[in-house]
Structures are given as structure tokens and as C-alpha cells.
Design a protein around this motif. Structure first.
Motif, short mmCIF file in Angstrom:
data_model
loop_
_atom_site.label_atom_id
_atom_site.label_comp_id
_atom_site.label_asym_id
_atom_site.label_seq_id
_atom_site.Cartn_x
_atom_site.Cartn_y
_atom_site.Cartn_z
N ALA A 43 0.83 -1.21 0.00
CA ALA A 43 0.00 0.00 0.00
C ALA A 43 0.86 1.25 0.00
O ALA A 43 0.60 2.20 -0.75
CB ALA A 43 -0.93 -0.01 1.21
N ILE A 44 1.90 1.26 0.82
CA ILE A 44 2.80 2.42 0.89
C ILE A 44 3.49 2.63 -0.45
O ILE A 44 3.56 3.74 -0.98
CB ILE A 44 3.83 2.26 2.02
N LEU A 45 4.03 1.54 -1.03
CA LEU A 45 4.77 1.65 -2.28
C LEU A 45 3.88 2.10 -3.44
O LEU A 45 4.34 2.78 -4.36
CB LEU A 45 5.45 0.33 -2.60
N MET A 46 2.61 1.74 -3.41
CA MET A 46 1.70 2.13 -4.50
C MET A 46 1.38 3.61 -4.49
O MET A 46 1.06 4.18 -5.54
CB MET A 46 0.40 1.32 -4.43
N VAL A 47 1.46 4.25 -3.33
CA VAL A 47 1.11 5.67 -3.27
C VAL A 47 2.33 6.58 -3.09
O VAL A 47 2.20 7.79 -3.21
CB VAL A 47 0.09 5.96 -2.13
N ALA A 48 3.50 6.00 -2.86
CA ALA A 48 4.70 6.81 -2.65
C ALA A 48 5.11 7.49 -3.97
O ALA A 48 5.09 6.86 -5.03
CB ALA A 48 5.84 5.94 -2.14
N THR A 53 13.30 4.23 1.77
CA THR A 53 14.36 3.40 2.34
C THR A 53 13.74 2.29 3.18
O THR A 53 12.59 2.41 3.62
CB THR A 53 15.30 4.23 3.24
N LEU A 54 14.52 1.24 3.38
CA LEU A 54 14.04 0.15 4.24
C LEU A 54 13.74 0.67 5.65
O LEU A 54 12.76 0.26 6.26
CB LEU A 54 15.08 -0.97 4.31
N VAL A 55 14.57 1.56 6.14
CA VAL A 55 14.36 2.10 7.49
C VAL A 55 13.06 2.89 7.57
O VAL A 55 12.28 2.73 8.51
CB VAL A 55 15.57 2.96 7.93
N ALA A 60 7.42 3.03 9.23
CA ALA A 60 6.01 3.24 8.86
C ALA A 60 5.12 2.07 9.25
O ALA A 60 3.99 2.27 9.67
CB ALA A 60 5.90 3.51 7.36
N VAL A 61 5.64 0.84 9.09
CA VAL A 61 4.80 -0.32 9.40
C VAL A 61 5.05 -0.87 10.79
O VAL A 61 4.39 -1.82 11.22
CB VAL A 61 4.97 -1.45 8.34
#
Length: 94
Positions: A43-48, A53-55, A60-61
Motif C-alpha cells: 500500500a505504501i509503495l503504491m502511493v509513494a 528506504t528500508l528504514v 512506517a509499518v
């Protein structure tokens, strides 16, 4: 409206109290959290609108960086059509 005797009503109520094993609840919550990491990351990657970064994703999660890395690797494999999934129209790059 019929007259109701409060004392009579209170006696008719049955209260069930269960003993709950908090360790079992913690284990269930942990499993749910681990299962939710890939969905939350997706979900985060689809709206970013910029690389993450991994950190920052781990923050965030609310998961360890290692769990996020593992989940990202699983998402990449899924998107690339590895195994029984079909190749998707997008990719995750590092």
C-alpha cells in the motif's frame, strides 16, 4: 409499558467471564502483524511518489528492518511472476 422489578431483572442476567491467556493473544497479534507487513508495504509503495528506504518503511509499518526486507523480497518475487503468480505490470527496484 409493563412494570419491571429491577431486582428481578438483575437476577435474570447471566455474566460469563472467560479467562484469557495473554500469551496466546500476544502470539495471535504477532502472527497478524507479520502477515500484514507485505500488505502494508504494498500500500505504501503504491502511493509513494519517491523512493523509500528500508528504514523508513520499517518505521512506517512498525516492523524490524529484516522483516521488511524479507517482505519486499517476497513482493518482488510475486511481481516478477516467480512460482505460481503471474508477472505484473510493475516492478520494485532497489
Amino acid at each position: 409499558m409493563p412494570d419491571v422489578d429491577i431486582a428481578e431483572t438483575a437476577e435474570a442476567e447471566i455474566v460469563v467471564v472467560e479467562t484469557v491467556d495473554t500469551a496466546e493473544i500476544d502470539a495471535l497479534e504477532q502472527r497478524a502483524t507479520v502477515a500484514d507487513i507485505p500488505r502494508a508495504l504494498e500500500a505504501i509503495l503504491m502511493v509513494a511518489d519517491e523512493p523509500q528506504t528500508l528504514v523508513s518503511l520499517a518505521t512506517a509499518v512498525g516492523a524490524p528492518v529484516a522483516a521488511v526486507r524479507q517482505s519486499i523480497e517476497a513482493l518482488v518475487a510475486d511481481y516478477d511472476g516467480v512460482g505460481e503468480s503471474i508477472r505484473r505490470g510493475f516492478e520494485v527496484r532497489e
